[in-house]
Design a protein around this motif. Structure first.
Motif, mmCIF file in Angstrom:
data_model
loop_
_atom_site.group_PDB
_atom_site.id
_atom_site.type_symbol
_atom_site.label_atom_id
_atom_site.label_comp_id
_atom_site.label_asym_id
_atom_site.label_seq_id
_atom_site.Cartn_x
_atom_site.Cartn_y
_atom_site.Cartn_z
ATOM 1 N N GLY A 34 0.854 -1.146 -0.061
ATOM 2 C CA GLY A 34 0.107 -0.106 0.075
ATOM 3 C C GLY A 34 0.827 1.184 -0.126
ATOM 4 O O GLY A 34 2.078 1.187 -0.208
ATOM 5 N N ARG A 66 -3.019 3.419 2.795
ATOM 6 C CA ARG A 66 -4.021 3.136 2.115
ATOM 7 C C ARG A 66 -3.766 1.602 1.574
ATOM 8 O O ARG A 66 -2.513 1.708 0.782
ATOM 9 C CB ARG A 66 -4.019 4.300 0.983
ATOM 10 C CG ARG A 66 -5.262 3.788 0.006
ATOM 11 C CD ARG A 66 -5.662 4.931 -0.934
ATOM 12 N NE ARG A 66 -4.747 4.831 -1.995
ATOM 13 C CZ ARG A 66 -4.455 5.843 -2.763
ATOM 14 N NH1 ARG A 66 -4.907 7.229 -2.527
ATOM 15 N NH2 ARG A 66 -3.237 5.909 -3.611
ATOM 16 N N ALA A 67 -4.396 0.797 1.874
ATOM 17 C CA ALA A 67 -4.077 -0.738 1.513
ATOM 18 C C ALA A 67 -4.241 -0.899 -0.160
ATOM 19 O O ALA A 67 -5.221 -0.280 -0.833
ATOM 20 C CB ALA A 67 -4.806 -1.711 2.126
ATOM 21 N N THR A 68 -3.413 -1.584 -0.722
ATOM 22 C CA THR A 68 -3.760 -2.234 -2.068
ATOM 23 C C THR A 68 -4.974 -3.112 -2.286
ATOM 24 O O THR A 68 -5.343 -3.593 -1.166
ATOM 25 C CB THR A 68 -2.639 -3.029 -2.794
ATOM 26 O OG1 THR A 68 -2.415 -4.235 -1.792
ATOM 27 C CG2 THR A 68 -1.243 -2.182 -2.839
ATOM 28 N N LEU A 69 -5.511 -3.292 -3.449
ATOM 29 C CA LEU A 69 -6.773 -4.070 -3.544
ATOM 30 C C LEU A 69 -6.446 -5.317 -2.953
ATOM 31 O O LEU A 69 -7.370 -6.107 -2.577
ATOM 32 C CB LEU A 69 -7.152 -3.846 -5.096
ATOM 33 C CG LEU A 69 -8.458 -4.611 -5.268
ATOM 34 C CD1 LEU A 69 -9.667 -4.118 -4.693
ATOM 35 C CD2 LEU A 69 -8.755 -4.548 -6.771
ATOM 36 N N LYS A 72 -6.728 -5.688 0.628
ATOM 37 C CA LYS A 72 -8.301 -5.595 0.882
ATOM 38 C C LYS A 72 -8.966 -6.928 0.714
ATOM 39 O O LYS A 72 -9.834 -7.229 1.649
ATOM 40 C CB LYS A 72 -8.887 -4.236 0.049
ATOM 41 C CG LYS A 72 -8.384 -3.074 0.688
ATOM 42 C CD LYS A 72 -9.143 -1.897 -0.048
ATOM 43 C CE LYS A 72 -8.533 -0.619 0.194
ATOM 44 N NZ LYS A 72 -8.941 0.465 -0.715
ATOM 45 N N GLU A 73 -8.645 -7.370 -0.394
ATOM 46 C CA GLU A 73 -9.523 -8.647 -0.658
ATOM 47 C C GLU A 73 -9.008 -9.857 0.256
ATOM 48 O O GLU A 73 -9.749 -10.715 0.516
ATOM 49 C CB GLU A 73 -9.121 -9.148 -2.239
ATOM 50 C CG GLU A 73 -9.786 -8.228 -3.082
ATOM 51 C CD GLU A 73 -9.468 -8.523 -4.520
ATOM 52 O OE1 GLU A 73 -8.502 -9.220 -4.842
ATOM 53 O OE2 GLU A 73 -10.436 -7.967 -5.477
ATOM 54 N N LEU A 75 -8.036 -9.370 3.441
ATOM 55 C CA LEU A 75 -8.670 -9.270 4.687
ATOM 56 C C LEU A 75 -10.125 -9.675 4.548
ATOM 57 O O LEU A 75 -10.634 -9.950 5.735
ATOM 58 C CB LEU A 75 -8.630 -7.784 4.959
ATOM 59 C CG LEU A 75 -7.092 -7.478 5.469
ATOM 60 C CD1 LEU A 75 -7.094 -5.851 5.513
ATOM 61 C CD2 LEU A 75 -6.452 -7.981 6.400
ATOM 62 N N GLN A 76 -10.762 -9.757 3.595
ATOM 63 C CA GLN A 76 -12.217 -10.243 3.621
ATOM 64 C C GLN A 76 -12.130 -11.692 3.790
ATOM 65 O O GLN A 76 -13.164 -12.183 4.023
ATOM 66 C CB GLN A 76 -12.842 -9.706 2.099
ATOM 67 C CG GLN A 76 -12.961 -8.083 1.968
ATOM 68 C CD GLN A 76 -13.940 -7.634 3.246
ATOM 69 O OE1 GLN A 76 -14.563 -8.202 3.611
ATOM 70 N NE2 GLN A 76 -13.156 -6.433 3.744
#
Length: 79
Positions: A34, A66-69, A72-73, A75-76
């Protein structure tokens, strides 16, 4: 090796450059992780939640991330 020791094993030169870049106002992009940046917040008035008195809040700086996509994915998927 526990996580604390693993994180502390980063090269000192990297951490030094990271600090200097943020101090100089640059954004630091770590590919796959990020973007780190510093944001300035102005001095302002606030309310003390205990006494309900108006208080002056000094100006301060805060680091933002700000994390990269991909992160983020990822972490989900964690339960």
């Amino acid at each position: 090796m526990n996580q604390k020791n693993h994180i502390m094993s980063l090269p000192d030169g990297f951490l030094e450059e990271f600090r200097h870049a943020l101090q100089d106002g640059f954004k630091v992009k770590v590919t796959g992780l990020g973007i780190f940046s510093v944001t300035d917040f102005k001095a302002r008035k606030g309310i003390d939640p205990v006494t309900k008195q108006m208080v002056d809040r000094p100006a301060f700086k805060k680091m933002k991330f700000r994390a990269t996509l991909a992160i983020k994915e990822f972490l989900q998927t964690i339960k």
